[in-house]
Scaffold this motif. Structure first.
Motif, mmCIF file in Angstrom:
data_model
loop_
_atom_site.group_PDB
_atom_site.id
_atom_site.type_symbol
_atom_site.label_atom_id
_atom_site.label_comp_id
_atom_site.label_asym_id
_atom_site.label_seq_id
_atom_site.Cartn_x
_atom_site.Cartn_y
_atom_site.Cartn_z
ATOM 1 N N ASP A 16 -20.747 16.400 -43.162
ATOM 2 C CA ASP A 16 -22.622 17.018 -43.734
ATOM 3 C C ASP A 16 -22.061 18.140 -44.955
ATOM 4 O O ASP A 16 -23.271 17.994 -45.660
ATOM 5 C CB ASP A 16 -22.894 17.534 -42.650
ATOM 6 N N ASP A 17 -20.931 18.984 -45.473
ATOM 7 C CA ASP A 17 -20.810 19.674 -45.923
ATOM 8 C C ASP A 17 -20.091 18.916 -47.408
ATOM 9 O O ASP A 17 -20.104 19.504 -48.267
ATOM 10 C CB ASP A 17 -20.434 20.799 -45.525
ATOM 11 N N GLY A 18 -19.508 17.672 -47.155
ATOM 12 C CA GLY A 18 -18.999 16.807 -48.071
ATOM 13 C C GLY A 18 -17.624 16.898 -48.278
ATOM 14 O O GLY A 18 -16.654 16.745 -48.959
#
Length: 55
Positions: A16-18
């Motif tokens: 989710d944080d890339g």
């Protein structure tokens, strides 16, 4: 000497944080692999709605 330069399209982010790993489709073979970019890799941001590119 290392591996030859390859260019691929990041098709999926796994976190989710890339942050890595990224699922990349390689332009030379069409195959996909999970990639943890090394210090010599370059990941470019998408251009005007296009895909991110891994080099």
């Amino acid at each position: 000497m290392g591996d030859p330069r390859r260019v691929g399209i990041v098709t999926q982010l796994r976190r989710d944080d890339g942050e890595p790993p990224y699922l990349v489709r390689w332009l030379d073979t069409g195959g996909e692999s999970l990639v943890f970019p090394g210090p010599d890799a370059r990941v470019e941001e998408p251009r005007a709605g296009g895909p991110a590119v891994a080099r």
